[in-house]
Design an enzyme around this catalytic site. Structure first.
Site, PDB file in Angstrom:
ATOM      1  N   ASP A 124     -13.066 -16.550  19.612  1.00 11.30           N
ATOM      2  CA  ASP A 124     -13.026 -16.685  18.153  1.00 11.30           C
ATOM      3  C   ASP A 124     -11.607 -16.340  17.708  1.00 11.30           C
ATOM      4  O   ASP A 124     -11.273 -15.171  17.492  1.00 11.30           O
ATOM      5  CB  ASP A 124     -14.077 -15.740  17.540  1.00 11.30           C
ATOM      6  CG  ASP A 124     -14.312 -16.030  16.062  1.00 11.30           C
ATOM      7  OD1 ASP A 124     -13.412 -16.605  15.409  1.00 11.30           O
ATOM      8  OD2 ASP A 124     -15.385 -15.662  15.560  1.00 11.30           O
ATOM      9  N   HIS A 125     -10.773 -17.362  17.593  1.00  9.27           N
ATOM     10  CA  HIS A 125      -9.338 -17.158  17.358  1.00  9.27           C
ATOM     11  C   HIS A 125      -8.820 -17.949  16.172  1.00  9.27           C
ATOM     12  O   HIS A 125      -9.380 -18.983  15.814  1.00  9.27           O
ATOM     13  CB  HIS A 125      -8.555 -17.589  18.612  1.00  9.27           C
ATOM     14  CG  HIS A 125      -8.349 -16.468  19.573  1.00  9.27           C
ATOM     15  ND1 HIS A 125      -7.119 -15.947  19.867  1.00  9.27           N
ATOM     16  CD2 HIS A 125      -9.235 -15.726  20.292  1.00  9.27           C
ATOM     17  CE1 HIS A 125      -7.240 -14.951  20.723  1.00  9.27           C
ATOM     18  NE2 HIS A 125      -8.538 -14.793  21.007  1.00  9.27           N
TER      19      HIS A 125
ATOM     20  N   GLY B 247     -10.025  -6.574  17.160  1.00  8.58           N
ATOM     21  CA  GLY B 247      -9.097  -7.612  16.721  1.00  8.58           C
ATOM     22  C   GLY B 247      -7.783  -7.703  17.477  1.00  8.58           C
ATOM     23  O   GLY B 247      -7.409  -6.830  18.260  1.00  8.58           O
ATOM     24  N   GLU B 248      -7.109  -8.809  17.200  1.00  8.17           N
ATOM     25  CA  GLU B 248      -5.802  -9.092  17.803  1.00  8.17           C
ATOM     26  C   GLU B 248      -4.870  -9.590  16.711  1.00  8.17           C
ATOM     27  O   GLU B 248      -5.284 -10.363  15.835  1.00  8.17           O
ATOM     28  CB  GLU B 248      -5.950 -10.184  18.863  1.00  8.17           C
ATOM     29  CG  GLU B 248      -6.829  -9.758  20.014  1.00  8.17           C
ATOM     30  CD  GLU B 248      -7.241 -10.903  20.934  1.00  8.17           C
ATOM     31  OE1 GLU B 248      -7.754 -10.631  22.013  1.00  8.17           O
ATOM     32  OE2 GLU B 248      -7.056 -12.080  20.536  1.00  8.17           O
TER      33      GLU B 248
ATOM     34  N   GLY C  76     -10.052  -0.010  26.193  1.00 10.04           N
ATOM     35  CA  GLY C  76      -9.560   1.337  26.487  1.00 10.04           C
ATOM     36  C   GLY C  76     -10.729   2.311  26.536  1.00 10.04           C
ATOM     37  O   GLY C  76     -11.864   1.950  26.206  1.00 10.04           O
TER      38      GLY C  76
ATOM     39  N   ASN D  29      -4.657 -13.259  15.415  1.00 12.60           N
ATOM     40  CA  ASN D  29      -5.714 -13.847  14.582  1.00 12.60           C
ATOM     41  C   ASN D  29      -5.744 -13.291  13.165  1.00 12.60           C
ATOM     42  O   ASN D  29      -6.235 -13.958  12.252  1.00 12.60           O
ATOM     43  CB  ASN D  29      -7.086 -13.593  15.219  1.00 12.60           C
ATOM     44  CG  ASN D  29      -7.153 -14.154  16.615  1.00 12.60           C
ATOM     45  OD1 ASN D  29      -6.661 -15.247  16.855  1.00 12.60           O
ATOM     46  ND2 ASN D  29      -7.716 -13.406  17.543  1.00 12.60           N
TER      47      ASN D  29
ATOM     48  N   LYS E 102      -1.339  -3.687  20.908  1.00 13.23           N
ATOM     49  CA  LYS E 102      -0.902  -2.594  20.055  1.00 13.23           C
ATOM     50  C   LYS E 102       0.084  -3.096  19.001  1.00 13.23           C
ATOM     51  O   LYS E 102       0.010  -2.708  17.835  1.00 13.23           O
ATOM     52  CB  LYS E 102      -0.251  -1.536  20.945  1.00 13.23           C
ATOM     53  CG  LYS E 102       0.121  -0.293  20.209  1.00 13.23           C
ATOM     54  CD  LYS E 102       0.595   0.771  21.167  1.00 13.23           C
ATOM     55  CE  LYS E 102       1.270   1.897  20.400  1.00 13.23           C
ATOM     56  NZ  LYS E 102       1.969   2.800  21.285  1.00 13.23           N
TER      57      LYS E 102
HETATM   58  C1  LIG Z   1      -6.477  -2.005  22.400  1.00 14.45           C
HETATM   59  C2  LIG Z   1      -7.677  -1.328  23.033  1.00 14.45           C
HETATM   60  O1  LIG Z   1      -8.639  -1.145  22.031  1.00 14.45           O
HETATM   61  P1  LIG Z   1     -10.202  -1.442  22.299  1.00 14.45           P
HETATM   62  O2  LIG Z   1     -10.924  -1.123  21.030  1.00 14.45           O
HETATM   63  O3  LIG Z   1     -10.671  -0.758  23.514  1.00 14.45           O
HETATM   64  O4  LIG Z   1     -10.259  -2.992  22.549  1.00 14.45           O
HETATM   65  C3  LIG Z   1      -9.757  -3.879  21.579  1.00 14.45           C
HETATM   66  C4  LIG Z   1     -10.384  -5.232  21.754  1.00 14.45           C
HETATM   67  O5  LIG Z   1     -11.779  -5.086  21.687  1.00 14.45           O
HETATM   68  C5  LIG Z   1      -9.944  -6.177  20.670  1.00 14.45           C
HETATM   69  O6  LIG Z   1      -8.580  -6.364  20.718  1.00 14.45           O
HETATM   70  C6  LIG Z   1     -10.690  -7.520  20.748  1.00 14.45           C
HETATM   71  O7  LIG Z   1     -10.639  -8.072  19.472  1.00 14.45           O
HETATM   72  C7  LIG Z   1     -10.074  -8.462  21.809  1.00 14.45           C
HETATM   73  N1  LIG Z   1     -10.835  -9.677  22.091  1.00 14.45           N
HETATM   74  C8  LIG Z   1     -11.726  -9.731  23.188  1.00 14.45           C
HETATM   75  C9  LIG Z   1     -12.237  -8.570  23.766  1.00 14.45           C
HETATM   76  C10 LIG Z   1     -13.207  -8.668  24.769  1.00 14.45           C
HETATM   77  O8  LIG Z   1     -13.703  -7.538  25.312  1.00 14.45           O
HETATM   78  C11 LIG Z   1     -13.637  -9.904  25.244  1.00 14.45           C
HETATM   79  C12 LIG Z   1     -13.133 -11.070  24.681  1.00 14.45           C
HETATM   80  C13 LIG Z   1     -12.189 -10.991  23.661  1.00 14.45           C
HETATM   81  C14 LIG Z   1     -11.646 -12.222  23.075  1.00 14.45           C
HETATM   82  C15 LIG Z   1     -11.268 -12.046  21.658  1.00 14.45           C
HETATM   83  C16 LIG Z   1     -10.792 -10.783  21.222  1.00 14.45           C
HETATM   84  N2  LIG Z   1     -10.364 -10.620  19.940  1.00 14.45           N
HETATM   85  C17 LIG Z   1     -10.441 -11.649  19.042  1.00 14.45           C
HETATM   86  O9  LIG Z   1     -10.050 -11.475  17.861  1.00 14.45           O
HETATM   87  N3  LIG Z   1     -10.930 -12.866  19.437  1.00 14.45           N
HETATM   88  C18 LIG Z   1     -11.364 -13.102  20.709  1.00 14.45           C
HETATM   89  O10 LIG Z   1     -11.808 -14.223  21.017  1.00 14.45           O
HETATM   90  C19 LIG Z   1      -7.237  -0.013  23.637  1.00 14.45           C
HETATM   91  O11 LIG Z   1      -6.449  -0.004  24.553  1.00 14.45           O
HETATM   92  N4  LIG Z   1      -7.717   1.081  23.096  1.00 14.45           N
HETATM   93  C20 LIG Z   1      -7.452   2.418  23.575  1.00 14.45           C
HETATM   94  C21 LIG Z   1      -6.502   3.111  22.612  1.00 14.45           C
HETATM   95  C22 LIG Z   1      -5.133   2.531  22.793  1.00 14.45           C
HETATM   96  C23 LIG Z   1      -4.132   2.948  21.724  1.00 14.45           C
HETATM   97  O12 LIG Z   1      -3.624   2.177  21.029  1.00 14.45           O
HETATM   98  N5  LIG Z   1      -3.816   4.156  21.559  1.00 14.45           N
HETATM   99  C24 LIG Z   1      -2.873   4.577  20.584  1.00 14.45           C
HETATM  100  C25 LIG Z   1      -2.951   6.040  20.427  1.00 14.45           C
HETATM  101  C26 LIG Z   1      -4.310   6.466  20.009  1.00 14.45           C
HETATM  102  C27 LIG Z   1      -4.348   7.931  19.760  1.00 14.45           C
HETATM  103  O13 LIG Z   1      -3.486   8.669  20.235  1.00 14.45           O
HETATM  104  O14 LIG Z   1      -5.266   8.337  19.071  1.00 14.45           O
HETATM  105  C28 LIG Z   1      -1.466   4.250  20.942  1.00 14.45           C
HETATM  106  O15 LIG Z   1      -1.197   3.927  22.113  1.00 14.45           O
HETATM  107  O16 LIG Z   1      -0.629   4.317  20.039  1.00 14.45           O
HETATM  108  C29 LIG Z   1      -8.763   3.164  23.625  1.00 14.45           C
HETATM  109  O17 LIG Z   1      -8.815   4.223  24.285  1.00 14.45           O
HETATM  110  O18 LIG Z   1      -9.733   2.676  23.020  1.00 14.45           O
HETATM  111  C1  LIG Z   2      -7.237  -8.103  27.507  1.00 17.13           C
HETATM  112  C2  LIG Z   2      -7.556  -9.487  26.958  1.00 17.13           C
HETATM  113  C3  LIG Z   2      -8.374  -9.487  25.725  1.00 17.13           C
HETATM  114  C4  LIG Z   2      -9.018 -10.815  25.432  1.00 17.13           C
HETATM  115  C5  LIG Z   2      -8.086 -11.739  24.867  1.00 17.13           C
HETATM  116  C6  LIG Z   2      -8.669 -12.937  24.242  1.00 17.13           C
HETATM  117  O1  LIG Z   2      -8.613 -13.044  23.038  1.00 17.13           O
HETATM  118  C7  LIG Z   2      -9.211 -14.006  25.084  1.00 17.13           C
HETATM  119  C8  LIG Z   2      -9.924 -15.047  24.413  1.00 17.13           C
END
Ligand SMILES: C[C@H](OP(=O)(O)OC[C@@H](O)[C@@H](O)[C@@H](O)CN1c2cc(O)ccc2Cc2c1[nH]c(=O)[nH]c2=O)C(=O)N[C@@H](CCC(=O)N[C@@H](CCC(=O)O)C(=O)O)C(=O)O
Ligand SMILES: CCCCCC(=O)CC
Length: 330
Positions: free
Chosen positions: A38-39, A107-108, A176, A111, A256
């Site tokens: 979903d992009h 999210g990303e 994460g 998008n 990020k």
């Molecule tokens: C970035 C990590 O966050 P997290 O919540 O674990 O994951 C984010 C993803 O879920 C989204 O980006 C998701 O939208 C991506 N996505 C997708 C995901 C998936 O599992 C399957 C398919 C898809 C395809 C898809 C996606 N998105 C769309 O819009 N459309 C799609 O089709 C993460 O690493 N989180 C870490 C924290 C990291 C961090 O930033 N830390 C901070 C400091 C935090 C602190 O100190 O408090 C930093 O580094 O500054 C975690 O632990 O959760």
């Molecule tokens: C770590 C990859 C996250 C998923 C990226 C995505 O949006 C694929 C459709």
């Protein structure tokens, strides 16, 4: 829990009608589920597409007979309002009972930034996702109009008139450690993305299970789904390079920082070493090689695969599963 093998019909990599043809073919070969990205912007620039996932899902459900179909994933916090996400998937599930799911995540940039200009921090987007899920569940579950004033979203006597008889299964994305724990707490199932098997086994899945247990759920009854790309070709190097379209997903800073121009993402993707692609994705020359690749991630604890077909010959990459499916289902 029985292992399920799903097909990820990419709307970023293929034209929507081609993704639809792949979906029908994948159902006929015997895949258990179909997933669509979903992009708004895609993960690559050259030869990319980016069709709207919900419009495509309606056509895909009508074109297939019984296969389960879900987004993978929808971000319900910025360009979409969570109440509209809830309404969309409730409508689809009422029309196609038992066949529709939704996956959500934080999210990303590619998008959300192009159409909102906003890009909150990861922890804030995760908190927004928690609240969005609460909004969605309230609308799905309430027999009365809902009034809700959260930190990010508001409902004012909102009532969902078109609901399914059964609920909409909600997959929650966690990459994460915090995200994975939230998936256990707030999701019905985990949805994660290809990572080194050791990370899945030692961090992602334990954190997911911890979140589920703390919320009073039995993690043994919850799916551990994962999106991963595969490429199969008799020429191994060609198979590896087939996955290049998705190499940007292996660059952590993409999640990020505010990188939302596909040309810039592609520059990063092209710098990813082929060994990193081999470790994190599936590359094989034949069915036997693919079976070994799937087993590698099954051993890490994944029990629902969303397989993105990046094979140079796409139809070969689907049909070869006639041989693979009986060997990897337990
Ligand atoms: C970035 C990590 O966050 P997290 O919540 O674990 O994951 C984010 C993803 O879920 C989204 O980006 C998701 O939208 C991506 N996505 C997708 C995901 C998936 O599992 C399957 C398919 C898809 C395809 C898809 C996606 N998105 C769309 O819009 N459309 C799609 O089709 C993460 O690493 N989180 C870490 C924290 C990291 C961090 O930033 N830390 C901070 C400091 C935090 C602190 O100190 O408090 C930093 O580094 O500054 C975690 O632990 O959760
Ligand atoms: C770590 C990859 C996250 C998923 C990226 C995505 O949006 C694929 C459709």
């Amino acid at each position: 829990m029985k292992t399920q093998i799903g097909y990820f019909a990419s709307l970023e990599q293929y034209r929507p009608m081609d993704a639809l043809e792949q979906t029908v073919r994948a159902e006929n070969v015997g895949f258990d589920s179909i997933w669509a990205d979903d992009h708004f912007h895609p993960w690559y620039h050259d030869n990319a597409q980016s069709a709207q996932a919900w419009a495509w899902m309606g056509a895909a459900l009508q074109a297939t007979k019984k296969v389960f179909i879900s987004t993978c994933i929808t971000c319900p916090i910025m360009r979409y309002n969570p109440a509209i996400v809830a309404q969309t998937f409730a409508t689809l599930r009422q029309m196609y009972p038992g066949r529709v799911g939704v996956a959500v995540g934080a999210g990303e940039a590619m998008n959300e930034v192009p159409v909102t200009g906003e890009w909150p921090s990861v922890p804030e987007r995760q908190n927004m996702t928690i609240e969005a899920v609460k909004v969605m569940r309230k609308l799905w579950e309430s027999d009365e109009p809902v009034t809700f004033k959260g930190e990010y979203f508001t409902l004012d006597k909102a009532f969902m008139y078109t609901k399914p008889d059964d609920g909409v299964p909600l997959y929650f994305s966690g990459l994460g450690p915090r995200g994975a724990k939230l998936a256990g707490t707030y999701g019905d199932h985990l949805m994660t993305v290809a990572a080194a098997p050791s990370t899945l086994k030692d961090v992602t899945i334990p954190k997911f299970e911890e979140g589920a247990r703390e919320a009073g759920k039995d993690p043994g009854k919850m799916e551990r789904a994962m999106l991963i790309w595969y490429s199969v070709d008799p020429d191994y190097d060609k198979a590896v390079e087939g996955n290049r379209f998705w190499a940007g997903c292996l660059v952590p800073s993409m999640f990020k920082y505010k990188v939302y121009d596909p040309k810039e993402v592609q520059l990063h993707a092209n710098l990813v070493h082929c060994d990193t692609i081999k470790e994190n994705y599936m590359c094989a020359t034949d069915a036997e090689g693919m079976i070994k690749e799937i087993e590698r991630f099954k051993e890490a604890g994944i029990n629902h695969f969303c397989l993105g077909n990046s094979s140079p010959d796409v139809n070969f990459g689907i049909d070869i599963f006639k041989e693979i499916l009986p060997a990897v289902r337990d």
